[in-house]
Motif scaffolding. Sequence first.
Motif, mmCIF file in Angstrom:
data_model
loop_
_atom_site.group_PDB
_atom_site.id
_atom_site.type_symbol
_atom_site.label_atom_id
_atom_site.label_comp_id
_atom_site.label_asym_id
_atom_site.label_seq_id
_atom_site.Cartn_x
_atom_site.Cartn_y
_atom_site.Cartn_z
ATOM 1 N N GLN A 97 -6.738 0.580 -1.078
ATOM 2 C CA GLN A 97 -6.412 -0.700 -1.817
ATOM 3 C C GLN A 97 -6.117 -2.137 -1.110
ATOM 4 O OE1 GLN A 97 -2.683 -0.468 -3.632
ATOM 5 N NE2 GLN A 97 -3.091 -1.760 -5.401
ATOM 6 N N THR B 182 -6.109 -6.067 -5.219
ATOM 7 C CA THR B 182 -7.106 -5.286 -6.109
ATOM 8 C C THR B 182 -6.558 -3.909 -6.515
ATOM 9 O OG1 THR B 182 -7.841 -4.114 -4.067
ATOM 10 C CG2 THR B 182 -9.050 -6.309 -4.802
ATOM 11 N N GLN B 183 -7.289 -3.119 -7.424
ATOM 12 C CA GLN B 183 -6.557 -1.913 -7.989
ATOM 13 C C GLN B 183 -6.889 -0.832 -6.679
ATOM 14 O OE1 GLN B 183 -9.015 -0.938 -11.368
ATOM 15 N NE2 GLN B 183 -10.933 -0.277 -10.218
#
Length: 120
Positions: A38, A42-43
């Motif tokens: 990660q 962001t995911q």
Amino acid sequence: VQLQASGGGLVQAGGSLGLSCAASGTIFSINAMGWYRQTSGTQRDLVAIIISGGSTNYADSVKSRFTISRDSTRNTLYLQMNSLKPDDTAVYYCKALIITAQDAALRQYWGQGTLVTVSS
């Protein structure tokens, strides 16, 4: 059950780094283990996964550069990262799907993140 990740650090582009993740506790079996990463904002994305039978799967961006492996006798997961790029810079997390000895329930566990920084 706990997952303890280690091995992150700073490396130059083109270099190599290895991560490890040790699972501990009352474990009956581990169905799968994987690495995710990660970056800020962001995911958490899948990097690589290995299931109990030994099959592996990799994100396209790391194929041929990263190798996931597992020592079942030690409940430890590894990620060997070669030819590192600045884009590989992220916090890396390990995850495991574990059946515990207490109640035979299958649960998902995450380790703490370990930072990998690749300088250009």
